[in-house]
Scaffold this motif. Structure first.
Motif, PDB file in Angstrom:
ATOM      1  N   ALA A 126       2.797   5.762 -14.901  1.00 27.85           N
ATOM      2  CA  ALA A 126       3.435   7.077 -14.731  1.00 27.85           C
ATOM      3  C   ALA A 126       3.450   7.366 -13.240  1.00 27.85           C
ATOM      4  CB  ALA A 126       2.641   8.140 -15.469  1.00 27.85           C
ATOM      5  N   SER A 127       4.526   7.982 -12.767  1.00 23.01           N
ATOM      6  CA  SER A 127       4.597   8.299 -11.328  1.00 23.01           C
ATOM      7  C   SER A 127       3.372   9.086 -10.885  1.00 23.01           C
ATOM      8  CB  SER A 127       5.852   9.118 -11.029  1.00 23.01           C
ATOM      9  OG  SER A 127       6.994   8.418 -11.397  1.00 23.01           O
ATOM     10  N   SER A 128       2.962  10.046 -11.698  1.00 31.08           N
ATOM     11  CA  SER A 128       1.823  10.896 -11.308  1.00 31.08           C
ATOM     12  C   SER A 128       0.543  10.065 -11.174  1.00 31.08           C
ATOM     13  CB  SER A 128       1.631  12.022 -12.322  1.00 31.08           C
ATOM     14  OG  SER A 128       1.541  11.475 -13.612  1.00 31.08           O
ATOM     15  N   LEU A 129       0.318   9.127 -12.089  1.00 29.69           N
ATOM     16  CA  LEU A 129      -0.884   8.289 -12.012  1.00 29.69           C
ATOM     17  C   LEU A 129      -0.811   7.329 -10.831  1.00 29.69           C
ATOM     18  CD1 LEU A 129      -1.893   7.062 -15.596  1.00 29.69           C
ATOM     19  CD2 LEU A 129      -3.188   8.485 -14.004  1.00 29.69           C
ATOM     20  N   VAL A 130       0.378   6.770 -10.606  1.00 28.87           N
ATOM     21  CA  VAL A 130       0.566   5.852  -9.479  1.00 28.87           C
ATOM     22  C   VAL A 130       0.231   6.565  -8.163  1.00 28.87           C
ATOM     23  CG1 VAL A 130       2.317   4.557  -8.177  1.00 28.87           C
ATOM     24  CG2 VAL A 130       2.219   4.355 -10.663  1.00 28.87           C
ATOM     25  N   LYS A 131       0.697   7.811  -8.042  1.00 25.79           N
ATOM     26  CA  LYS A 131       0.413   8.582  -6.810  1.00 25.79           C
ATOM     27  C   LYS A 131      -1.081   8.855  -6.697  1.00 25.79           C
ATOM     28  CE  LYS A 131       3.617  11.572  -7.955  1.00 25.79           C
ATOM     29  NZ  LYS A 131       4.511  12.722  -8.038  1.00 25.79           N
ATOM     30  N   ASP A 132      -1.699   9.177  -7.830  1.00 25.18           N
ATOM     31  CA  ASP A 132      -3.129   9.499  -7.801  1.00 25.18           C
ATOM     32  C   ASP A 132      -3.951   8.268  -7.407  1.00 25.18           C
ATOM     33  OD1 ASP A 132      -4.921  11.682  -8.153  1.00 25.18           O
ATOM     34  OD2 ASP A 132      -5.718  10.675  -9.917  1.00 25.18           O
ATOM     35  N   VAL A 133      -3.607   7.127  -7.990  1.00 29.65           N
ATOM     36  CA  VAL A 133      -4.341   5.891  -7.673  1.00 29.65           C
ATOM     37  C   VAL A 133      -4.176   5.558  -6.191  1.00 29.65           C
ATOM     38  CG1 VAL A 133      -4.420   3.391  -8.101  1.00 29.65           C
ATOM     39  CG2 VAL A 133      -4.235   4.971 -10.025  1.00 29.65           C
ATOM     40  N   MET A 134      -2.948   5.674  -5.696  1.00 28.25           N
ATOM     41  CA  MET A 134      -2.703   5.359  -4.281  1.00 28.25           C
ATOM     42  C   MET A 134      -3.455   6.331  -3.365  1.00 28.25           C
ATOM     43  SD  MET A 134       0.849   5.150  -2.196  1.00 28.25           S
ATOM     44  CE  MET A 134       1.258   3.452  -1.892  1.00 28.25           C
ATOM     45  N   ARG A 135      -3.466   7.562  -3.760  1.00 26.56           N
ATOM     46  CA  ARG A 135      -4.116   8.596  -2.947  1.00 26.56           C
ATOM     47  C   ARG A 135      -5.597   8.288  -2.719  1.00 26.56           C
ATOM     48  NH1 ARG A 135      -4.255  15.032  -4.252  1.00 26.56           N
ATOM     49  NH2 ARG A 135      -4.696  15.571  -2.099  1.00 26.56           N
ATOM     50  N   PHE A 136      -6.215   7.687  -3.742  1.00 26.47           N
ATOM     51  CA  PHE A 136      -7.638   7.368  -3.627  1.00 26.47           C
ATOM     52  C   PHE A 136      -7.871   5.927  -3.177  1.00 26.47           C
ATOM     53  CE2 PHE A 136      -7.727  11.199  -6.152  1.00 26.47           C
ATOM     54  CZ  PHE A 136      -8.842  11.856  -5.655  1.00 26.47           C
ATOM     55  N   GLY A 137      -6.835   5.299  -2.652  1.00 24.52           N
ATOM     56  CA  GLY A 137      -6.997   3.977  -2.055  1.00 24.52           C
ATOM     57  C   GLY A 137      -6.820   2.808  -3.006  1.00 24.52           C
ATOM     58  N   GLY A 138      -6.338   3.052  -4.241  1.00 25.16           N
ATOM     59  CA  GLY A 138      -6.134   1.960  -5.200  1.00 25.16           C
ATOM     60  C   GLY A 138      -4.838   1.205  -4.928  1.00 25.16           C
ATOM     61  N   ASP A 139      -4.780   0.004  -5.503  1.00 23.47           N
ATOM     62  CA  ASP A 139      -3.621  -0.868  -5.284  1.00 23.47           C
ATOM     63  C   ASP A 139      -2.560  -0.613  -6.363  1.00 23.47           C
ATOM     64  OD1 ASP A 139      -1.835  -2.860  -4.729  1.00 23.47           O
ATOM     65  OD2 ASP A 139      -3.160  -4.509  -5.344  1.00 23.47           O
ATOM     66  N   VAL A 140      -1.404  -0.127  -5.968  1.00 20.12           N
ATOM     67  CA  VAL A 140      -0.323   0.132  -6.936  1.00 20.12           C
ATOM     68  C   VAL A 140       0.875  -0.775  -6.670  1.00 20.12           C
ATOM     69  CG1 VAL A 140      -1.049   2.531  -7.300  1.00 20.12           C
ATOM     70  CG2 VAL A 140       0.674   2.024  -5.546  1.00 20.12           C
ATOM     71  N   SER A 141       0.638  -1.842  -5.892  1.00 23.15           N
ATOM     72  CA  SER A 141       1.769  -2.664  -5.436  1.00 23.15           C
ATOM     73  C   SER A 141       2.462  -3.427  -6.566  1.00 23.15           C
ATOM     74  CB  SER A 141       1.307  -3.637  -4.348  1.00 23.15           C
ATOM     75  OG  SER A 141       0.268  -4.429  -4.845  1.00 23.15           O
ATOM     76  N   ASP A 142       1.819  -3.532  -7.752  1.00 24.28           N
ATOM     77  CA  ASP A 142       2.514  -4.202  -8.863  1.00 24.28           C
ATOM     78  C   ASP A 142       3.086  -3.193  -9.869  1.00 24.28           C
ATOM     79  OD1 ASP A 142       0.089  -3.376  -9.833  1.00 24.28           O
ATOM     80  OD2 ASP A 142      -0.447  -5.287 -10.761  1.00 24.28           O
ATOM     81  N   MET A 143       3.210  -1.936  -9.447  1.00 26.78           N
ATOM     82  CA  MET A 143       3.768  -0.924 -10.347  1.00 26.78           C
ATOM     83  C   MET A 143       5.039  -0.274  -9.796  1.00 26.78           C
ATOM     84  SD  MET A 143       0.301   0.897 -11.655  1.00 26.78           S
ATOM     85  CE  MET A 143      -1.107   0.220 -10.802  1.00 26.78           C
ATOM     86  N   VAL A 144       5.316  -0.527  -8.530  1.00 28.53           N
ATOM     87  CA  VAL A 144       6.532  -0.013  -7.880  1.00 28.53           C
ATOM     88  C   VAL A 144       7.113  -1.139  -7.019  1.00 28.53           C
ATOM     89  CG1 VAL A 144       5.800   2.423  -7.821  1.00 28.53           C
ATOM     90  CG2 VAL A 144       5.174   0.912  -5.937  1.00 28.53           C
ATOM     91  N   THR A 145       8.342  -0.973  -6.571  1.00 27.64           N
ATOM     92  CA  THR A 145       8.926  -2.002  -5.706  1.00 27.64           C
ATOM     93  C   THR A 145       8.283  -1.900  -4.302  1.00 27.64           C
ATOM     94  OG1 THR A 145      10.675  -0.606  -4.832  1.00 27.64           O
ATOM     95  CG2 THR A 145      11.153  -1.764  -6.905  1.00 27.64           C
ATOM     96  N   PRO A 146       8.377  -2.961  -3.512  1.00 29.02           N
ATOM     97  CA  PRO A 146       7.817  -2.899  -2.149  1.00 29.02           C
ATOM     98  C   PRO A 146       8.422  -1.757  -1.318  1.00 29.02           C
ATOM     99  CG  PRO A 146       8.290  -5.173  -2.743  1.00 29.02           C
ATOM    100  CD  PRO A 146       8.847  -4.316  -3.846  1.00 29.02           C
ATOM    101  N   THR A 147       9.702  -1.488  -1.493  1.00 36.74           N
ATOM    102  CA  THR A 147      10.347  -0.397  -0.743  1.00 36.74           C
ATOM    103  C   THR A 147       9.762   0.951  -1.138  1.00 36.74           C
ATOM    104  OG1 THR A 147      12.362  -1.716  -0.737  1.00 36.74           O
ATOM    105  CG2 THR A 147      12.607   0.598  -0.147  1.00 36.74           C
ATOM    106  N   VAL A 148       9.571   1.131  -2.430  1.00 41.50           N
ATOM    107  CA  VAL A 148       8.987   2.395  -2.918  1.00 41.50           C
ATOM    108  C   VAL A 148       7.545   2.512  -2.426  1.00 41.50           C
ATOM    109  CG1 VAL A 148       8.222   3.608  -5.011  1.00 41.50           C
ATOM    110  CG2 VAL A 148      10.513   2.607  -4.912  1.00 41.50           C
ATOM    111  N   HIS A 149       6.830   1.402  -2.468  1.00 35.69           N
ATOM    112  CA  HIS A 149       5.428   1.407  -2.013  1.00 35.69           C
ATOM    113  C   HIS A 149       5.348   1.866  -0.567  1.00 35.69           C
ATOM    114  CE1 HIS A 149       1.425  -0.311  -1.056  1.00 35.69           C
ATOM    115  NE2 HIS A 149       1.195  -0.047  -2.323  1.00 35.69           N
ATOM    116  N   ALA A 150       6.214   1.311   0.265  1.00 41.36           N
ATOM    117  CA  ALA A 150       6.213   1.675   1.694  1.00 41.36           C
ATOM    118  C   ALA A 150       6.572   3.146   1.878  1.00 41.36           C
ATOM    119  CB  ALA A 150       7.199   0.784   2.446  1.00 41.36           C
ATOM    120  N   ALA A 151       7.522   3.634   1.103  1.00 41.84           N
ATOM    121  CA  ALA A 151       7.926   5.046   1.224  1.00 41.84           C
ATOM    122  C   ALA A 151       6.798   5.980   0.790  1.00 41.84           C
ATOM    123  CB  ALA A 151       9.171   5.304   0.370  1.00 41.84           C
ATOM    124  N   MET A 152       6.086   5.597  -0.260  1.00 43.10           N
ATOM    125  CA  MET A 152       4.953   6.425  -0.720  1.00 43.10           C
ATOM    126  C   MET A 152       3.863   6.457   0.343  1.00 43.10           C
ATOM    127  SD  MET A 152       4.456   5.155  -4.622  1.00 43.10           S
ATOM    128  CE  MET A 152       3.060   6.205  -4.983  1.00 43.10           C
TER     129      MET A 152
END
Ligand code: PNS
Length: 168
Positions: A126-152
């Motif tokens: 879920a977008s909300s969970l992906v943002k939360d995981v990233m916010r706390f330093g977790g790896d979400v690179s296999d849940m979004v595209t590399p471009t989206v990852h960089a933008a986040m």
């Protein structure tokens, strides 16, 4: 020609969204991805950025286009001639959340909503969970595209949202 509208906040678009839209594109002649405002959410990314990222993530699907939904979803659906709204369902929470919107949209205009089950491989994304995981330093690179990852990453840095371990 059958036209489907796949609406969402797409803050940001995930691999789960992409899978639902790719599958919709096999069921309908044309799929319009509508980047809309959910008044219950405070987005990380500006609407234009969400639209750009969705467009870049779906450029490989010829019968898909991405547009901003300027207001009420059903008005947009009517203006583009959509015969159905398509949403992905990951589980019972999604079903409970989506049902009132589907019924409201049908009440307003008669438009049908079609639910596609998320593939099990994407059912936890879920977008909300992906943002939360990233916010706390977790790896979400296999849940979004590399471009989206960089933008986040850029947006989280800019807004000073990181709370976890120091990002490299
Ligand atoms: O990805 P989301 O946040 O679950 O998508 C919800 C969205 C954006 C599709 C919904 O909030 C919406 O349709 N917004 C546009 C305004 C509108 O029509 N609201 C009434 C919905 S019944």
């Amino acid at each position: 020609m059958s036209i489907a509208l796949c609406p969402g906040s797409f803050d940001p678009i995930t691999l789960g969204h992409i899978d639902i839209i790719e599958r919709s594109a096999t069921l309908f002649d044309r799929v319009i991805v509508g980047v809309a405002t959910n008044s219950g959410k405070f987005p990380l990314l500006e609407p234009e950025r969400r639209l750009e990222l969705a467009s870049a993530s779906l450029a490989h699907v010829p019968n898909v286009e991405v547009a901003e939904v300027p207001g009420l979803l059903v008005d947009f659906a009517r203006s583009v001639g959509a015969s159905a709204i398509v949403k992905g369902i990951r589980g019972s929470n999604d079903f409970d959340g989506e049902t009132p919107m589907a019924l409201m949209n049908a009440h307003l205009t008669g438009i049908e909503t079609v639910f596609l089950h998320a593939r099990p491989a994407f059912a936890h994304i879920a977008s909300s969970l992906v943002k939360d995981v990233m916010r706390f330093g977790g790896d979400v690179s296999d849940m979004v595209t590399p471009t989206v990852h960089a933008a986040m990453e850029a947006s989280m840095r800019e807004k000073n949202l990181y709370l976890g371990k120091e990002q490299q």
